[in-house]
Design an enzyme around this catalytic site. Structure first.
Site, mmCIF file in Angstrom:
data_model
loop_
_atom_site.group_PDB
_atom_site.id
_atom_site.type_symbol
_atom_site.label_atom_id
_atom_site.label_comp_id
_atom_site.label_asym_id
_atom_site.label_seq_id
_atom_site.Cartn_x
_atom_site.Cartn_y
_atom_site.Cartn_z
ATOM 1 C CE LYS A 161 -5.992 -9.037 -1.884
ATOM 2 N NZ LYS A 161 -5.629 -8.446 -0.604
ATOM 3 C CE LYS A 168 -4.324 -1.779 1.764
ATOM 4 N NZ LYS A 168 -5.220 -1.916 2.887
ATOM 5 C CE LYS A 183 -12.047 -3.217 0.170
ATOM 6 N NZ LYS A 183 -13.012 -3.339 1.238
HETATM 7 P P1 TYM Z 1 -10.640 -5.968 4.283
HETATM 8 O O1 TYM Z 1 -11.658 -4.944 4.596
HETATM 9 O O2 TYM Z 1 -9.616 -5.665 3.236
HETATM 10 O O3 TYM Z 1 -11.318 -7.314 3.857
HETATM 11 C C1 TYM Z 1 -12.349 -7.890 4.642
HETATM 12 C C2 TYM Z 1 -12.201 -9.399 4.672
HETATM 13 O O4 TYM Z 1 -12.245 -9.921 3.331
HETATM 14 C C3 TYM Z 1 -11.127 -10.794 3.127
HETATM 15 N N1 TYM Z 1 -10.738 -10.737 1.702
HETATM 16 C C4 TYM Z 1 -10.591 -11.825 0.935
HETATM 17 N N2 TYM Z 1 -10.742 -13.127 1.196
HETATM 18 C C5 TYM Z 1 -10.527 -13.994 0.177
HETATM 19 N N3 TYM Z 1 -10.174 -13.588 -1.085
HETATM 20 C C6 TYM Z 1 -10.002 -12.292 -1.390
HETATM 21 N N4 TYM Z 1 -9.679 -11.915 -2.628
HETATM 22 C C7 TYM Z 1 -10.207 -11.329 -0.351
HETATM 23 N N5 TYM Z 1 -10.143 -9.964 -0.292
HETATM 24 C C8 TYM Z 1 -10.462 -9.637 0.973
HETATM 25 C C9 TYM Z 1 -10.039 -10.240 4.045
HETATM 26 O O5 TYM Z 1 -9.067 -11.221 4.326
HETATM 27 C C10 TYM Z 1 -10.846 -9.849 5.261
HETATM 28 O O6 TYM Z 1 -11.069 -10.973 6.091
HETATM 29 N N6 TYM Z 1 -7.360 -5.582 8.032
HETATM 30 C C11 TYM Z 1 -8.669 -6.070 7.662
HETATM 31 C C12 TYM Z 1 -9.796 -5.497 8.499
HETATM 32 C C13 TYM Z 1 -9.621 -5.616 9.975
HETATM 33 C C14 TYM Z 1 -9.747 -6.825 10.730
HETATM 34 C C15 TYM Z 1 -9.554 -6.432 12.094
HETATM 35 C C16 TYM Z 1 -9.991 -8.148 10.392
HETATM 36 C C17 TYM Z 1 -9.356 -4.613 10.850
HETATM 37 N N7 TYM Z 1 -9.342 -5.093 12.128
HETATM 38 C C18 TYM Z 1 -9.585 -7.377 13.126
HETATM 39 C C19 TYM Z 1 -10.023 -9.101 11.439
HETATM 40 C C20 TYM Z 1 -9.831 -8.694 12.774
HETATM 41 C C21 TYM Z 1 -8.933 -5.714 6.220
HETATM 42 O O7 TYM Z 1 -8.391 -4.763 5.694
HETATM 43 O O8 TYM Z 1 -9.892 -6.434 5.629
#
Ligand code: TYM
Length: 354
Positions: free
Chosen positions: A217, A115, A220
């Site tokens: 991957k 990022k 978005k």
């Molecule tokens: P975020 O908002 O990017 O994504 C949310 C969830 O979706 C999963 N994900 C995927 N899983 C499979 N294939 C993909 N292509 C894919 N893209 C996204 C992510 O693994 C995630 O589970 N850092 C985290 C948010 C967060 C969080 C937390 C998660 C903040 N605090 C505490 C767990 C516990 C994030 O940016 O997810």
């Protein structure tokens, strides 16, 4: 000596449309876990500021993720649904974790490197400290299990490192205040305040890949909308995207091993398996030897049958923002009570007079 009671926590950022990767990697698992565990699901609005500071529509994005949680089947009465900023204890614990974690740990995070790009000096301090806030999200509830997609694995390892360092740096004070809980670390029985959280990543689609390139991957931020299926896509759009999904010229293999080296085929089979709660083996048992021209229509039909009711219900919920706001306020109050209990202990352990 008591043990940690099982508790599930996870979060999703309110930035951009949710896609099939978010659904299969995270939200579908959130729904399933409700039957066996107490769960806390959070829209992490403070995380949304780390890569881009100003979002004109942060309120609406927060409501949209909440609507997706509810439309997918999360029960906000039996469990807890809220937005992160309502519970300031997350930010308070994150500050403490900023002092526990080491800069070297943060610098090694691949998501930070991706990022921040080439111009690291110009990334926000919040982007660097992002995993520390994520650890605080989880540990302020002393959660034991975190369902996420594969891309979050490294952040969860760091969460364990932070918990372990806190437990060991403050071990004398934790013992003196009798706030320790017994747990196993490898072969060793230790006493600590924070659990070493287990990631829940397994399943047939822990990393859903782009429909245009099976080595990337699904994300978005991909410029091509054809690369992903959004939770808001209508049936025609879903079918068009699956029809146009990249494949290779071979038919599907006769066994799962035959998917090796065929990233696009592997991805589509994984998606089919996750959407139908089956294993890749079972999907190959049904479709092995068939051409993509036969498999893709079956996948479209399945994807539409699972996703359409969710997007219809999401739209319905978004017509009533007051209801969504009420869910978040109620969840925030219940989450805040648990978080404050932890912070009382943490302040005492550290020696912060309060
Ligand atoms: P975020 O908002 O990017 O994504 C949310 C969830 O979706 C999963 N994900 C995927 N899983 C499979 N294939 C993909 N292509 C894919 N893209 C996204 C992510 O693994 C995630 O589970 N850092 C985290 C948010 C967060 C969080 C937390 C998660 C903040 N605090 C505490 C767990 C516990 C994030 O940016 O997810």
């Amino acid at each position: 000596m008591s043990e940690f009671s099982p508790l599930v926590f996870s979060g999703v950022q309110p930035t951009g449309n949710l896609h099939l990767g978010n659904y299969l990697g995270a939200i579908r698992k959130f729904v399933a876990l409700q039957a066996s565990r107490n769960c806390i699901y959070c829209v992490v609005d403070l995380h949304a500021m780390t890569a881009q500071l100003v979002h004109e529509d942060l309120e609406d994005q927060t409501r949209a993720i909440t609507a997706a949680f509810l439309a997918a089947g999360i029960d906000p009465k039996a469990h807890i649904v809220f937005n992160q900023s309502r519970v300031p204890q997350h930010a308070e614990l994150a500050w403490i974790f900023n002092c526990v974690a080491r800069i070297g740990w943060m610098n090694r995070m691949t998501q930070f490197k991706d990022k921040a790009g080439k111009d690291r000096e110009n990334a926000s301090l919040g982007l660097l400290a992002y995993p520390s806030l994520m650890a605080a999200d989880i540990l302020v509830y002393r959660a034991t299990h975190v369902p996420v997609g594969d891309d979050q694995k490294q952040h969860l390892e760091l969460t364990r490192d932070i918990a372990q360092k806190f437990n060991s740096d403050f071990s004398a004070r934790i013992a003196k205040l009798s706030l320790g809980v017994e747990m196993m670390v490898g072969e060793e029985r230790v006493n600590g305040y924070f659990p070493l959280t287990e990631p829940l990543i397994e399943g047939p689609a822990p990393r859903v890949m782009s429909l245009r390139d099976g080595t990337k991957k699904m994300s978005k931020s991909d410029v091509s909308d054809l690369s992903r299926i959004n939770l808001t896509d209508d049936a025609d759009t879903i079918s068009k995207k699956i029809r146009k999904a990249k494949t290779d010229p071979e038919p599907l293999p006769g066994d799962v091993e035959g998917l090796a080296g065929r990233p696009e085929a592997d991805n589509l089979v994984g998606i089919y398996a996750a959407l139908s709660d089956r294993s890749k083996e079972e999907v190959i048992a049904e479709f092995g030897g068939r051409q993509f021209s036969a498999f893709k229509p079956a996948l479209s039909e399945l994807a539409v049958s699972v996703l359409s009711p969710i997007s219809v219900q999401m739209r319905r919920l978004l017509d009533d923002p007051a209801y969504i706001d009420g869910v978040l306020a109620d969840g925030g109050e219940r989450a805040g009570a648990i978080a404050e209990k932890t912070m009382k202990d943490v302040r005492a352990i550290i020696g912060l007079l309060a």
